[in-house]
Design an enzyme around this catalytic site. Structure first.
Site, PDB file in Angstrom:
ATOM      1  NE  ARG A  41     -23.935 -49.842 -19.430  1.00  0.00           N
ATOM      2  CZ  ARG A  41     -24.126 -48.978 -18.445  1.00  0.00           C
ATOM      3  NH1 ARG A  41     -25.245 -48.975 -17.763  1.00  0.00           N
ATOM      4  NH2 ARG A  41     -23.194 -48.106 -18.146  1.00  0.00           N
ATOM      5  N   GLY A  42     -27.285 -51.526 -24.902  1.00  0.00           N
ATOM      6  CA  GLY A  42     -28.653 -51.622 -25.413  1.00  0.00           C
ATOM      7  C   GLY A  42     -29.006 -52.891 -26.160  1.00  0.00           C
ATOM      8  CD  GLU A  97     -25.505 -49.987 -32.530  1.00  0.00           C
ATOM      9  OE1 GLU A  97     -26.192 -50.191 -31.520  1.00  0.00           O
ATOM     10  OE2 GLU A  97     -24.824 -48.967 -32.681  1.00  0.00           O
ATOM     11  CG  ASP A  98     -29.333 -50.286 -29.096  1.00  0.00           C
ATOM     12  OD1 ASP A  98     -28.640 -49.811 -30.026  1.00  0.00           O
ATOM     13  OD2 ASP A  98     -29.402 -49.738 -27.981  1.00  0.00           O
ATOM     14  CG  ASP A 101     -31.263 -41.627 -33.460  1.00  0.00           C
ATOM     15  OD1 ASP A 101     -32.095 -41.241 -34.277  1.00  0.00           O
ATOM     16  OD2 ASP A 101     -31.019 -41.005 -32.406  1.00  0.00           O
ATOM     17  CB  THR A 102     -27.325 -39.775 -35.995  1.00  0.00           C
ATOM     18  OG1 THR A 102     -26.373 -40.470 -35.189  1.00  0.00           O
ATOM     19  CG2 THR A 102     -28.166 -38.838 -35.139  1.00  0.00           C
ATOM     20  N   GLY A 103     -26.861 -42.823 -37.074  1.00  0.00           N
ATOM     21  CA  GLY A 103     -25.926 -43.696 -37.790  1.00  0.00           C
ATOM     22  C   GLY A 103     -24.477 -43.454 -37.385  1.00  0.00           C
ATOM     23  CG  LEU A 106     -23.607 -49.214 -37.946  1.00  0.00           C
ATOM     24  CD1 LEU A 106     -23.102 -50.441 -37.191  1.00  0.00           C
ATOM     25  CD2 LEU A 106     -24.911 -49.541 -38.669  1.00  0.00           C
ATOM     26  CG  PHE A 150     -36.116 -41.742 -26.486  1.00  0.00           C
ATOM     27  CD1 PHE A 150     -34.822 -41.515 -26.912  1.00  0.00           C
ATOM     28  CD2 PHE A 150     -36.319 -42.440 -25.307  1.00  0.00           C
ATOM     29  CE1 PHE A 150     -33.738 -41.979 -26.174  1.00  0.00           C
ATOM     30  CE2 PHE A 150     -35.245 -42.903 -24.556  1.00  0.00           C
ATOM     31  CZ  PHE A 150     -33.955 -42.665 -24.991  1.00  0.00           C
ATOM     32  NE  ARG A 163     -29.503 -50.331 -19.870  1.00  0.00           N
ATOM     33  CZ  ARG A 163     -29.020 -49.653 -20.911  1.00  0.00           C
ATOM     34  NH1 ARG A 163     -29.380 -49.984 -22.128  1.00  0.00           N
ATOM     35  NH2 ARG A 163     -28.198 -48.631 -20.737  1.00  0.00           N
TER      36      ARG A 163
HETATM   37  P1  5GP Z   1     -26.759 -43.016 -33.339  1.00  0.00           P
HETATM   38  O1  5GP Z   1     -25.286 -42.924 -33.172  1.00  0.00           O
HETATM   39  O2  5GP Z   1     -27.201 -43.890 -34.493  1.00  0.00           O
HETATM   40  O3  5GP Z   1     -27.415 -41.669 -33.377  1.00  0.00           O
HETATM   41  O4  5GP Z   1     -27.323 -43.643 -32.017  1.00  0.00           O
HETATM   42  C1  5GP Z   1     -27.122 -44.922 -31.683  1.00  0.00           C
HETATM   43  C2  5GP Z   1     -27.325 -45.130 -30.196  1.00  0.00           C
HETATM   44  O5  5GP Z   1     -28.152 -44.127 -29.583  1.00  0.00           O
HETATM   45  C3  5GP Z   1     -28.052 -46.428 -29.987  1.00  0.00           C
HETATM   46  O6  5GP Z   1     -27.167 -47.510 -29.935  1.00  0.00           O
HETATM   47  C4  5GP Z   1     -28.794 -46.182 -28.686  1.00  0.00           C
HETATM   48  O7  5GP Z   1     -27.964 -46.497 -27.606  1.00  0.00           O
HETATM   49  C5  5GP Z   1     -29.077 -44.697 -28.687  1.00  0.00           C
HETATM   50  N1  5GP Z   1     -30.435 -44.401 -29.154  1.00  0.00           N
HETATM   51  C6  5GP Z   1     -30.821 -43.863 -30.334  1.00  0.00           C
HETATM   52  N2  5GP Z   1     -32.156 -43.760 -30.409  1.00  0.00           N
HETATM   53  C7  5GP Z   1     -32.630 -44.255 -29.249  1.00  0.00           C
HETATM   54  C8  5GP Z   1     -33.965 -44.445 -28.713  1.00  0.00           C
HETATM   55  O8  5GP Z   1     -35.007 -44.141 -29.315  1.00  0.00           O
HETATM   56  N3  5GP Z   1     -34.042 -45.017 -27.471  1.00  0.00           N
HETATM   57  C9  5GP Z   1     -32.946 -45.382 -26.755  1.00  0.00           C
HETATM   58  N4  5GP Z   1     -33.150 -45.920 -25.563  1.00  0.00           N
HETATM   59  N5  5GP Z   1     -31.685 -45.225 -27.229  1.00  0.00           N
HETATM   60  C10 5GP Z   1     -31.543 -44.667 -28.450  1.00  0.00           C
END
Ligand code: 5GP
Length: 173
Positions: A41-42, A97-98, A101-103, A106, A150, A163
């Site tokens: 939803r982000g 994507e919003d 982070d780790t990727g 995506l 965060f 949000r």
């Molecule tokens: P990844 O799979 O890249 O680790 O994380 C992606 C998802 O984690 C993002 O689409 C988001 O929903 C959530 N996320 C990662 N970092 C943050 C952050 O700093 N704040 C928030 N609210 N969500 C995050």
């Protein structure tokens, strides 16, 4: 939900950057048609602003994935919720994507959509946390790079709150 938020990226800075991203995407895809995929939803607010800044014909689709529960750190496991409802064969697709982070999220979405034979597959992310990256996934259009904090606001939540904030902020404990 209690908590003080300190502003990291103002509403004005976000609006200016979204306009730039829209202009860049419009130039790159001139004469083509796009399928814009909103990762719920982000990215819903970013998506709504971005599609209005893009001046080529577009269709919109929604997908949802989760890797975060109510916690502030990733579980590492990505689950598909809602899938898109249209074939991508021969289409130009941009995943919106919003935050990357780790990727892992995506990468999961890219892999899921790549096997559907789109003509092209790019990603536009509002935010990236380069230090947190675990997999080398490509982000063709990137709004802002931030540190390992965060963040909330402009669509991003903490335990489903914040949000609606018009800016990106960090929760001060
Ligand atoms: P990844 O799979 O890249 O680790 O994380 C992606 C998802 O984690 C993002 O689409 C988001 O929903 C959530 N996320 C990662 N970092 C943050 C952050 O700093 N704040 C928030 N609210 N969500 C995050």
């Amino acid at each position: 939900m209690q908590g003080k938020i300190s502003v990291l990226i103002s509403e004005e800075k976000i609006a200016a950057r979204v306009k730039e991203l829209g202009a860049q995407i419009s130039a790159d895809y001139q004469g083509k048609e796009l399928i814009m995929v909103c990762v719920l939803r982000g990215s819903f607010l970013f998506f709504a602003d971005l599609v209005r800044a893009i001046k080529v014909p577009q269709k919109i689709e929604f997908i949802s994935c989760s890797s975060y529960g109510d916690a502030k750190s990733s579980s590492g496991e990505v689950k598909l919720g809602l899938d898109i409802s249209t074939p991508l064969d021969g289409k130009h697709v941009i995943i919106v994507e919003d935050i990357v982070d780790t990727g892992l999220t995506l990468q999961y979405i890219r892999d899921l959509l790549a096997v559907r034979h789109p003509a092209s597959l790019d990603c536009c992310a509002l935010l990236e946390k380069p230090e947190a990256r675990k997999v080398p996934v490509k982000v063709e259009y990137s709004g802002f790079k931030i540190g390992n904090e965060f963040v909330v606001g402009y669509g991003l939540d903490y335990a489903h709150y914040f949000r609606e904030l018009p800016y990106i902020g960090a929760v001060v404990d």
